[in-house]
Write a protein that holds these residues in place. Structure first.
Motif, PDB file in Angstrom:
ATOM      1  N   SER A  83      -8.958  -6.833   5.384  1.00  0.00           N
ATOM      2  CA  SER A  83      -8.619  -7.789   4.332  1.00  0.00           C
ATOM      3  C   SER A  83      -9.726  -7.841   3.285  1.00  0.00           C
ATOM      4  O   SER A  83      -9.479  -8.230   2.144  1.00  0.00           O
ATOM      5  CB  SER A  83      -8.409  -9.187   4.932  1.00  0.00           C
ATOM      6  N   ALA A  91     -10.481  -3.515   0.282  1.00  0.00           N
ATOM      7  CA  ALA A  91      -9.230  -3.384   1.030  1.00  0.00           C
ATOM      8  C   ALA A  91      -8.039  -3.457   0.085  1.00  0.00           C
ATOM      9  O   ALA A  91      -8.068  -4.176  -0.936  1.00  0.00           O
ATOM     10  CB  ALA A  91      -9.135  -4.475   2.091  1.00  0.00           C
ATOM     11  N   ASN A  92      -6.998  -2.712   0.398  1.00  0.00           N
ATOM     12  CA  ASN A  92      -5.717  -2.756  -0.306  1.00  0.00           C
ATOM     13  C   ASN A  92      -5.817  -2.337  -1.770  1.00  0.00           C
ATOM     14  O   ASN A  92      -4.980  -2.703  -2.583  1.00  0.00           O
ATOM     15  CB  ASN A  92      -5.094  -4.152  -0.216  1.00  0.00           C
ATOM     16  N   ARG A  93      -6.863  -1.559  -2.079  1.00  0.00           N
ATOM     17  CA  ARG A  93      -7.023  -1.046  -3.437  1.00  0.00           C
ATOM     18  C   ARG A  93      -7.421   0.415  -3.361  1.00  0.00           C
ATOM     19  O   ARG A  93      -7.892   0.908  -2.345  1.00  0.00           O
ATOM     20  CB  ARG A  93      -8.094  -1.833  -4.204  1.00  0.00           C
ATOM     21  N   GLU A 117      -4.343   2.646   8.004  1.00  0.00           N
ATOM     22  CA  GLU A 117      -4.384   1.777   6.821  1.00  0.00           C
ATOM     23  C   GLU A 117      -5.444   2.185   5.811  1.00  0.00           C
ATOM     24  O   GLU A 117      -5.611   1.518   4.791  1.00  0.00           O
ATOM     25  CB  GLU A 117      -4.613   0.324   7.235  1.00  0.00           C
ATOM     26  N   GLY A 159      -1.453  -0.803  -2.981  1.00  0.00           N
ATOM     27  CA  GLY A 159      -1.525  -1.863  -1.984  1.00  0.00           C
ATOM     28  C   GLY A 159      -2.121  -1.426  -0.661  1.00  0.00           C
ATOM     29  O   GLY A 159      -2.244  -2.219   0.274  1.00  0.00           O
ATOM     30  N   ILE A 160      -2.505  -0.152  -0.555  1.00  0.00           N
ATOM     31  CA  ILE A 160      -3.122   0.385   0.659  1.00  0.00           C
ATOM     32  C   ILE A 160      -4.581   0.719   0.341  1.00  0.00           C
ATOM     33  O   ILE A 160      -4.908   1.109  -0.786  1.00  0.00           O
ATOM     34  CB  ILE A 160      -2.388   1.651   1.144  1.00  0.00           C
ATOM     35  N   THR A 161      -5.447   0.569   1.307  1.00  0.00           N
ATOM     36  CA  THR A 161      -6.844   0.946   1.104  1.00  0.00           C
ATOM     37  C   THR A 161      -6.914   2.465   1.028  1.00  0.00           C
ATOM     38  O   THR A 161      -6.633   3.170   1.992  1.00  0.00           O
ATOM     39  CB  THR A 161      -7.721   0.443   2.262  1.00  0.00           C
TER      40      THR A 161
END
Length: 638
Positions: free
Chosen positions: A360, A389-391, A526, A555-557
């Motif tokens: 996160s 994360a998520n970028r 992920e 939206g994924i690392t």
């Protein structure tokens, strides 16, 4: 002290330890198979002696039968016993070979599993770069490639010795009974002394051979480089076969000359000495026969048995084709395996592994320093870096900046010399390595191209799970490989080396590799990493590839490694590495506005595509030749 002149006590201990190590592999063949093998070899050891005794008895009774006017009844039972022993022994011979092969394959299967476990699970990946470990690995692999006897051959050879030693024991008992006990003792001492010396010389030679593993690897490379499909076409084009042939001949002759010289030193003179020992021992036994046999013993029977049974211990000084090379070199292969396991060790694992967190916050490099063994300088010196994360994060820099090392540290191929790497604040060293790696989907610059089916190539992204064919299809479609799937089919081998197989182009393989990574994401990974996988593509295909990757992984690392600044401009975050340090960090627009190193290198790479049409250097590759991809590059940079 040379291998051929080591301390006798230490030599005995070392050799005993090797035999014990091979004997400990027996359970790998399975109890029933080992029992059957021992029984067959025991019978094959005793049956020849039974044949000797029966025929000697028959010969000794011939004069009595002739004197009785042809009363062959006294001879016939002994002949029948001898014939039965001969027939049973000949019947068992094929079974000895078959059982030995079964033992070999069972033990080798166990050892291959150990080798695979050591190389892909237990050993720290960095340990596989050490020359001494690679030498041991090469010797272990050559055994399983059947280039030399394997540990399974050694176990089968050890079992085969049961027949030899059972025959020796039976022959010595016969000598003790029909001649004198001291004659049997003399024959036994002669046999063991000659055998021990003969195997000692062979062991010393093999020890020397083992030390030349590096020379063997060089020679093997030169021998195979010109015949492998991957290198053959270029060698043909360059006309380089004569060079390879001459170089291989020089390397091989140099290697063999050393080997033959040492072989003569270690084997020739000892052979002469051992032959003298055998002559003295055998002569002593015949002297015992010449001085007379014990009272009540048939002289003809004693002569026939002594001549036959004495040959058994005397033959212990010769080569045993079913055992000697197998056990000696098979022991070496097993030592190579155990040495490799010991040299590489086990990858460090925490005593109490913490659960791998769902990212996160991101992955942080905190004061990480790292240098490759033997290198003059470190790649990183207290590197601080955050992969949110998520970028999507692009890590860029010129060649040699340390970009690929970042991937190796992230995947724990290497460990930092100091500092630590954290996932949401949890040090990677507190996580189980295998569990952490399952959270990663990495497309390396030199990613593997497996000679497997298209579906299998993709499904290897999550090999720990059963193949999901719907997920394979979805991954291929998302990776832009729908036309490959339609043209090839999921069950086609991706190699023309197989019947019905198909070759793919470099760009098609790129999409298969991306599909493999996306399949891993569907299975729970992920963090996606691309380590310059587009070196074979032109700029338009490269930009399209990265655009697709960044769009699919929104939206994924994700981490993109590249030395081309123009191809990663759409990443959420761009990190510029130079000399192993982060010198700039931001998105494309902010870094251009800052006017720093990123802006300078971006414009430098783009400059030749923005020049005026009448500029003689415009659309040039840098050496005066026109660059046919320049229009594509200009379009991609817009």
């Amino acid at each position: 002290m040379t291998p051929g002149h080591r301390n006798p006590v230490a030599s005995v201990r070392t050799r005993a330890a090797r035999w014990v190590a091979i004997a400990r592999l027996l359970p790998a063949a399975g109890g029933p198979l080992v029992t059957l093998a021992l029984a067959v070899n025991l019978a094959l050891g005793l049956l020849p002696v039974a044949f000797m005794v029966a025929t000697a008895v028959a010969i000794s009774r011939l004069p009595r039968a002739a004197a009785a006017g042809g009363a062959w009844g006294v001879v016939l039972p002994a002949l029948l016993v001898g014939l039965s022993a001969f027939v049973v022994a000949q019947t068992l011979r094929p079974f000895q070979t078959a059982v030995a092969e079964s033992v070999t394959r069972a033990v080798d299967g166990y050892c291959v599993d150990r080798l695979l476990t050591a190389t892909t699970i237990d050993a720290p990946p960095s340990s596989l770069d050490r020359p001494e470990a690679l030498d041991r690995l090469a010797d272990a692999r050559s055994a399983f490639d059947r280039a030399m006897p394997s540990p399974g051959d050694a176990v089968a050879g050890l079992v085969g010795l049961v027949a030899r030693y059972a025959q020796l024991a039976a022959a010595l008992v016969v000598l003790a009974v029909v001649l004198r006990p001291w004659a049997a003792v003399l024959a036994a001492v002669t046999a063991i002394a000659v055998r021990f010396g003969q195997r000692g010389s062979l062991a010393a030679f093999v020890e020397y051979w083992k030390g030349m593993a590096g020379e063997r690897r060089k020679s093997a490379y030169l021998r195979t480089a010109a015949i492998e499909a991957s290198g053959g076409k270029e060698i043909r084009l360059l006309g380089a076969l004569p060079w390879f042939r001459d170089r291989y001949r020089a390397e091989a002759v140099g290697y063999l000359a050393q080997l033959w010289k040492e072989r003569r030193r270690l084997l020739l003179l000892p052979f002469v000495g051992l032959a003298a020992v055998a002559a003295v021992g055998g002569g002593g036994v015949f002297l015992a026969l010449a001085t007379g046999v014990p009272r009540g013993t048939d002289g003809a029977l004693a002569l026939a048995l002594t001549v036959q049974c004495l040959l058994v211990p005397l033959r212990f000084g010769v080569y045993f084709p079913e055992s000697d090379v197998q056990t000696q070199y098979g022991m070496l292969a097993h030592r190579a395996l155990t040495d490799f396991e010991a040299q590489t060790g086990h990858e460090a694992r925490p005593e109490r592994a913490r659960p791998v967190p769902r990212l996160s916050e991101g992955i942080a490099f905190r004061k990480v320093s790292f240098g490759y063994p033997g290198a003059d300088r470190r790649v990183y010196e207290e590197l601080d870096l955050l992969l949110p994360a998520n970028r999507s994060t692009a890590v860029i820099g010129l060649n040699g900046a340390g970009k690929t090392t970042l991937v190796k540290l992230l995947a724990r191929v290497h460990e930092p010399g100091s500092g630590r790497i954290e996932a949401d604040g949890v040090p990677l060293t507190d996580l189980e390595p295998a569990e952490w790696r399952r959270r990663l989907a990495v497309v390396f610059q030199d990613f593997n191209r497996y000679d497997l089916t298209l579906a299998e190539n993709v499904a290897l992204g999550a090999a720990h799970r059963p193949m999901n064919r719907d997920a394979v299809t979805a991954a291929l479609v998302r990776a832009g490989a729908r036309e490959i799937l339609d043209a090839v089919g999921p069950g086609t081998a991706l190699s023309a080396a197989y019947q019905g197989g198909r070759d793919l182009s470099g760009g098609q393989w790129q999409r298969v590799a991306l599909a493999r990574a996306l399949y891993a994401v569907d299975a729970g990974a992920e963090v996606l990493v691309l380590d310059e996988p587009t070196a074979q593509l032109d700029i338009r295909a490269e930009v399209a590839f990265y655009d697709r990757f960044l769009e699919l992984t929104r939206g994924i690392t994700s981490v993109v490694i590249s030395h081309r600044f123009s191809t990663v401009r759409r990443a959420d975050n761009i990190v510029v590495i130079e000399d192993g340090a982060v010198i700039e960090n931001g998105d494309h627009d902010s870094l251009l506005r800052a006017g720093g190193r990123y802006a300078e290198l971006f414009r430098l790479q783009a400059d030749r595509f923005d020049r005026a049409p009448d500029d003689p250097q415009a659309d040039s590759t840098g050496d005066g030749r026109p660059d046919e991809t320049a229009p594509d590059r200009q379009e991609a940079l817009r």
